[in-house]
Write an enzyme that holds these catalytic residues in place. Structure first.
Site, mmCIF file in Angstrom:
data_model
loop_
_atom_site.group_PDB
_atom_site.id
_atom_site.type_symbol
_atom_site.label_atom_id
_atom_site.label_comp_id
_atom_site.label_asym_id
_atom_site.label_seq_id
_atom_site.Cartn_x
_atom_site.Cartn_y
_atom_site.Cartn_z
ATOM 1 N N GLN A 119 2.247 -5.982 -2.997
ATOM 2 C CA GLN A 119 2.642 -6.048 -1.577
ATOM 3 C C GLN A 119 3.951 -5.269 -1.366
ATOM 4 O OE1 GLN A 119 1.612 -9.441 -2.989
ATOM 5 N NE2 GLN A 119 -0.352 -8.532 -2.566
ATOM 6 N N ALA A 174 -3.752 -8.105 -3.825
ATOM 7 C CA ALA A 174 -3.280 -6.740 -4.107
ATOM 8 C C ALA A 174 -4.457 -5.834 -4.443
ATOM 9 C CB ALA A 174 -2.313 -6.776 -5.281
ATOM 10 N N GLY A 175 -4.269 -4.562 -4.235
ATOM 11 C CA GLY A 175 -5.276 -3.583 -4.636
ATOM 12 C C GLY A 175 -4.545 -2.333 -5.073
ATOM 13 N N HIS A 176 -4.377 -2.162 -6.375
ATOM 14 C CA HIS A 176 -3.629 -1.010 -6.877
ATOM 15 C C HIS A 176 -4.594 0.058 -7.368
ATOM 16 C CE1 HIS A 176 0.213 -3.601 -7.499
ATOM 17 N NE2 HIS A 176 -0.103 -3.401 -6.249
ATOM 18 N N LYS A 192 2.012 2.135 -5.031
ATOM 19 C CA LYS A 192 2.679 1.617 -6.240
ATOM 20 C C LYS A 192 1.805 1.792 -7.477
ATOM 21 C CE LYS A 192 3.217 -2.450 -4.394
ATOM 22 N NZ LYS A 192 2.763 -2.157 -3.035
ATOM 23 N N ASP A 214 0.818 -1.222 0.000
ATOM 24 C CA ASP A 214 0.000 0.000 0.000
ATOM 25 C C ASP A 214 0.849 1.267 0.000
ATOM 26 O OD1 ASP A 214 -2.238 -1.706 0.288
ATOM 27 O OD2 ASP A 214 -1.897 -1.776 2.445
#
Ligand code: IMP
Length: 423
Positions: free
Chosen positions: A223, A38-40, A15, A12
């Site tokens: 991550q 992931a959560g971009h 990125k 977090d």
């Protein structure tokens, strides 16, 4: 040119935005590890996109996006992301590819991930429950199902039959849970096969040919360094190698092909899930930073734990990733502060430590030693050049460079693409 973007903290770090910014000068964006944990987040033209699997480069119509063999994919999650992009009229044909060697997350992986974490009781890791650890475990247990096997229905059924025998035994006899039906999963996955087939290629071959042709590739890390299975705060880590070393095994390209490694560091620190965090705010100040930085997980919505910038961690990240430079994000979140602290070392049982201790026992009892710098108390939005930043902001950045021994190459002062300063 192959550039790598890695997280230097606990994920977090912002990125998604850095990758989106750098992607404009690349031909290919490739993810090398992790999965739908992931959560971009990318904000462009006031529209917010959250990507879990598909590289954020997909927002540029001319970029190729790849999921390498090191990524684990839940087909249902991938297809839902594809369908959302199609609704936005974003085309994926001939520009989105997934590796034949990539491992699939099956329904039992998700259930077992959730049950196993609950069973850990006080030692709960706080996983995202997306079946990440259980999918990687099956890979190492030689029980995994790769996309190339999935594409052949007969092979898939046979592998699934063997795997289900074990999983159902575990679920029924040990966890006293529901069991899975071979027929039901086969039926569900038959639909997925038809939809996924067209995207599958040998991505290692594709990337190596692209390198030979002089294409620019951006390897997108998910991550962060301290969630790395080998170099993180074990056992409070994810099950893959987010560090730059993971690029070679997760994309099938040799180390001699990597030109630059950019480490992304938030101007403070956050962590989601359990695990030690020496600079964590223990009072309502943490609440204030969480609100200012909108620190809620992009995947699970969980509130992120917040703390001061920890230079010991980022310096260690610089070492294990071989960082070429740093991208410092969310600097604007600190705009209103009078004073800012940076952890420059730790105190452990009256001893001073100035490097990251590998021992979990030691790290979880470390007290940070802080250095204090004055805040700038000014808006940063709209500033386009480094030289126009307030002097105190520059001092904070300079101190980060000195302590981590890495030069800063990019600063992010807001969520939009234009809130970016190159140095
Ligand atoms: P898992 O990756 O779901 O197995 O979760 C293991 C640990 O990594 C948990 O503490 C998660 O909160 C954390 N984690 C996994 N993915 C991310 C991410 O993308 N950002 C931040 N933390 C993550």
């Amino acid at each position: 040119m192959v550039k790598v973007v890695v997280g230097t903290q606990w994920g977090d770090e912002g990125k998604g935005k850095v990758i989106d910014y750098l992607a404009k000068d690349c031909d290919i964006v490739a993810r090398y590890q992790g999965g739908a944990n992931a959560g971009h987040t990318v904000i462009t033209n006031n529209k917010k996109y959250i990507f879990h699997l598909i590289p954020s480069g997909i927002l540029y119509p001319d970029k190729i996006c790849i999921l390498g063999n090191g990524v684990v994919v839940d087909p249902a999650a991938l297809l839902s992301e594809i369908s959302n992009l199609k609704k936005e009229k974003i085309k994926l044909n001939k520009r989105f590819f997934i590796s034949e060697n990539l491992h699939l997350t099956l329904p039992y992986h998700k259930l077992l991930d959730q049950i196993e974490d609950k069973k850990r009781g006080r030692g709960k890791l706080g996983t995202t429950g997306r079946g990440i650890g259980t999918t990687y475990t099956d890979n190492y247990a030689r029980l995994g199902i790769r996309v190339v096997d999935f594409l052949n229905e007969k092979v898939f059924r046979e592998k699934l039959r063997v795997s289900l025998k074990l999983k159902n035994y575990l679920l029924k006899e040990y966890y006293e849970e529901k069991v899975y039906s071979l027929e039901k999963i086969s039926r569900e996955y038959r639909v997925y096969r038809k939809q996924i087939k067209g995207y599958v290629i040998d991505t290692s071959l594709y990337l190596n040919q692209a390198i030979r042709k002089g294409k620019n590739i951006l390897a997108e890390g998910a991550q962060g360094t301290f969630l790395d299975i080998d170099f993180g705060t074990y056992p409070y880590v994810t099950a893959s190698n987010p560090i730059a070393g993971g690029v070679c095994t997760g994309l099938g390209i040799g180390p001699t092909k990597i030109d630059k490694v950019i480490g992304v560091a938030k101007a403070y620190t956050t962590r989601v899930g359990k695990g030690p965090f020496p600079t964590e705010f223990k009072d309502e100040f943490g609440e204030k930073i969480r609100r200012l930085g909108n620190e809620f997980g992009a995947t699970t919505g969980r509130p992120r734990r917040c703390g001061w910038f920890d230079a010991v961690l980022v310096k260690q990240a610089a070492i294990v990733n071989g960082l070429s430079s740093l991208a410092v994000t969310k600097l604007d979140v600190l705009n209103s502060l009078d004073k800012i602290k940076i952890a420059v070392g730790y105190r452990y049982q009256r001893r001073k430590i100035n490097r990251f201790p590998n021992s979990f026992e030691v790290f979880s009892h470390c007290q940070p030693i802080y250095e204090e710098v004055p805040g700038w108390r000014r808006e940063l939005s709209g500033i386009k050049n480094y030289r126009d930043l307030p002097k105190k902001t520059k001092n904070y950045l300079k101190r980060i460079e000195e302590l981590t021994e890495v030069k800063i190459s990019l600063i992010s002062t807001g969520p939009q693409r234009q809130d970016t300063i190159l140095l």
